[in-house]
Design a protein around this motif. Structure first.
Motif, PDB file in Angstrom:
ATOM      1  N   TYR A  22       2.253  10.305  -6.578  1.00 43.92           N
ATOM      2  CA  TYR A  22       1.784  11.641  -6.902  1.00 43.92           C
ATOM      3  C   TYR A  22       0.977  11.532  -8.200  1.00 43.92           C
ATOM      4  N   LYS A  23      -0.344  11.486  -8.047  1.00 41.48           N
ATOM      5  CA  LYS A  23      -1.267  11.154  -9.131  1.00 41.48           C
ATOM      6  C   LYS A  23      -1.900  12.412  -9.732  1.00 41.48           C
ATOM      7  N   ASP A  24      -2.125  12.362 -11.033  1.00 39.11           N
ATOM      8  CA  ASP A  24      -2.834  13.435 -11.738  1.00 39.11           C
ATOM      9  C   ASP A  24      -4.329  13.288 -11.463  1.00 39.11           C
ATOM     10  N   ILE A  25      -4.713  13.613 -10.238  1.00 41.90           N
ATOM     11  CA  ILE A  25      -6.119  13.500  -9.839  1.00 41.90           C
ATOM     12  C   ILE A  25      -6.905  14.569 -10.592  1.00 41.90           C
ATOM     13  N   ILE A  34      10.044   7.158  -9.809  1.00 37.37           N
ATOM     14  CA  ILE A  34      11.061   8.203  -9.644  1.00 37.37           C
ATOM     15  C   ILE A  34      11.717   7.941  -8.293  1.00 37.37           C
ATOM     16  N   GLY A  35      12.840   7.280  -8.313  1.00 37.41           N
ATOM     17  CA  GLY A  35      13.491   6.934  -7.047  1.00 37.41           C
ATOM     18  C   GLY A  35      12.610   6.022  -6.219  1.00 37.41           C
ATOM     19  N   THR A  36      12.216   6.473  -5.009  1.00 38.49           N
ATOM     20  CA  THR A  36      11.410   5.649  -4.098  1.00 38.49           C
ATOM     21  C   THR A  36       9.934   6.018  -4.121  1.00 38.49           C
ATOM     22  N   HIS A  37       9.523   6.846  -5.072  1.00 40.52           N
ATOM     23  CA  HIS A  37       8.113   7.215  -5.184  1.00 40.52           C
ATOM     24  C   HIS A  37       7.678   7.130  -6.650  1.00 40.52           C
ATOM     25  N   TYR A  38       6.420   7.467  -6.928  1.00 39.68           N
ATOM     26  CA  TYR A  38       5.863   7.405  -8.285  1.00 39.68           C
ATOM     27  C   TYR A  38       5.184   8.721  -8.609  1.00 39.68           C
ATOM     28  N   GLU A  39       5.193   9.069  -9.905  1.00 35.62           N
ATOM     29  CA  GLU A  39       4.546  10.300 -10.334  1.00 35.62           C
ATOM     30  C   GLU A  39       3.907  10.097 -11.695  1.00 35.62           C
ATOM     31  N   CYS A  71       0.851  -1.191   0.000  1.00 35.09           N
ATOM     32  CA  CYS A  71       0.000   0.000   0.000  1.00 35.09           C
ATOM     33  C   CYS A  71       0.883   1.236   0.000  1.00 35.09           C
ATOM     34  N   GLN A  72       0.397   2.253  -0.659  1.00 35.14           N
ATOM     35  CA  GLN A  72       1.139   3.495  -0.690  1.00 35.14           C
ATOM     36  C   GLN A  72       0.159   4.651  -0.586  1.00 35.14           C
ATOM     37  N   THR A  73       0.694   5.782  -0.202  1.00 35.37           N
ATOM     38  CA  THR A  73      -0.106   6.987  -0.102  1.00 35.37           C
ATOM     39  C   THR A  73      -0.295   7.561  -1.495  1.00 35.37           C
ATOM     40  N   ILE A  74      -1.526   7.943  -1.822  1.00 34.61           N
ATOM     41  CA  ILE A  74      -1.809   8.590  -3.098  1.00 34.61           C
ATOM     42  C   ILE A  74      -2.100  10.051  -2.823  1.00 34.61           C
ATOM     43  N   VAL A  75      -1.380  10.925  -3.529  1.00 32.83           N
ATOM     44  CA  VAL A  75      -1.464  12.364  -3.321  1.00 32.83           C
ATOM     45  C   VAL A  75      -1.716  13.033  -4.674  1.00 32.83           C
ATOM     46  N   ASP A  76      -2.497  14.091  -4.674  1.00 31.75           N
ATOM     47  CA  ASP A  76      -2.714  14.868  -5.901  1.00 31.75           C
ATOM     48  C   ASP A  76      -1.402  15.558  -6.273  1.00 31.75           C
ATOM     49  N   ILE A  77      -0.885  15.262  -7.458  1.00 34.99           N
ATOM     50  CA  ILE A  77       0.388  15.847  -7.902  1.00 34.99           C
ATOM     51  C   ILE A  77       0.301  17.367  -7.994  1.00 34.99           C
ATOM     52  N   ASN A 109       0.467  21.322  -3.874  1.00 34.54           N
ATOM     53  CA  ASN A 109       1.832  21.689  -3.470  1.00 34.54           C
ATOM     54  C   ASN A 109       2.050  21.667  -1.967  1.00 34.54           C
ATOM     55  N   SER A 110       1.020  21.323  -1.183  1.00 30.75           N
ATOM     56  CA  SER A 110       1.173  21.343   0.265  1.00 30.75           C
ATOM     57  C   SER A 110       1.766  20.039   0.804  1.00 30.75           C
ATOM     58  N   TYR A 111       1.770  18.970  -0.012  1.00 32.79           N
ATOM     59  CA  TYR A 111       2.293  17.690   0.452  1.00 32.79           C
ATOM     60  C   TYR A 111       3.798  17.645   0.193  1.00 32.79           C
ATOM     61  N   PRO A 112       4.580  17.090   1.133  1.00 31.41           N
ATOM     62  CA  PRO A 112       6.037  17.034   0.933  1.00 31.41           C
ATOM     63  C   PRO A 112       6.384  16.267  -0.350  1.00 31.41           C
ATOM     64  N   ILE A 113       7.362  16.780  -1.078  1.00 35.01           N
ATOM     65  CA  ILE A 113       7.773  16.134  -2.325  1.00 35.01           C
ATOM     66  C   ILE A 113       8.733  14.977  -2.038  1.00 35.01           C
ATOM     67  N   ASN A 114       8.820  14.053  -2.981  1.00 33.82           N
ATOM     68  CA  ASN A 114       9.756  12.924  -2.942  1.00 33.82           C
ATOM     69  C   ASN A 114       9.609  12.050  -1.706  1.00 33.82           C
TER      70      ASN A 114
END
Length: 192
Positions: A40-43, A75-80, A20-26, A29-34
């Motif tokens: 980081y999803k194109d919601i 992208i490294g340890t996350h997804y975009e 499981c992973q956290t899904i965040v709106d790409i 800009n308030s969520y920490p990057i990387n």
């Protein structure tokens, strides 16, 4: 036999929970990057209108840009979600540069494509302010001859046809001299 099925079902459940992973709106800009294990999803699918094959042709200069939304790119340890692309530039019918064949290759890093980006904006500060009050656009990077330039892209309908307007900027400061091929400026590219 029932124990095997129960064990298999339990293992599938546990592995899905572990992945499981956290899904965040790409675009938030308030969520920490990387952040590791974050997608980081194109919601809202804000990148979708930019996808397609787009052409500018004034009889002398010809620009073809193909843009694709790459979903959940590592992208490294996350997804975009990313916009990737390639381009062709001709002058007087002669190919000057053509990166379109790279789209047939699944590059390991989306940042290696000749066009790429993930920045969506509706800020009032825009290169298109003299054309429209609609400030929605994406900002992409373009690599040509070792130069990295920026390109702002907005969508519109021109004479009833889906169109993008681009503002091809100057190269970013480079440690070495570079010679971009596509001249900077504003272009209208029609969807093919």
């Amino acid at each position: 036999m029932k124990k095997i099925h129960l064990f298999t079902a339990l293992m599938i459940l546990l592995s899905s929970l572990a992945s499981c992973q956290t899904i965040v709106d790409i675009h938030d800009n308030s969520y920490p990057i990387n952040t590791p294990d974050t997608y980081y999803k194109d919601i809202g699918d804000k990148f979708n209108p930019y996808q397609g094959t787009w052409v500018y042709d004034n009889g002398t200069s010809y620009i073809k840009i193909v843009l694709i939304k790459k979903v959940k790119a590592p992208i490294g340890t996350h997804y975009e979600d990313y916009i990737i692309g390639a381009f062709q530039y001709k002058k007087s019918g002669i190919d000057i540069i053509n990166t379109l064949n790279t789209l047939n290759t699944n590059l390991a890093d989306v940042r290696d494509y000749s066009i790429r980006g993930k920045f969506y904006s509706n800020s009032p500060i825009t290169p298109f302010h003299q054309y429209t009050s609609d400030n929605t656009r994406i900002r992409l990077s373009v690599i040509e001859n070792g130069c990295i330039s920026h390109m702002s892209v907005r969508t519109l309908t021109l004479n009833g046809q889906p169109t993008i307007q681009i503002d091809k900027g100057k190269p970013f400061e480079q440690p070495q001299d570079c010679n971009p091929v596509i001249p900077g400026g504003f272009y209208y590219l029609k969807k093919q």
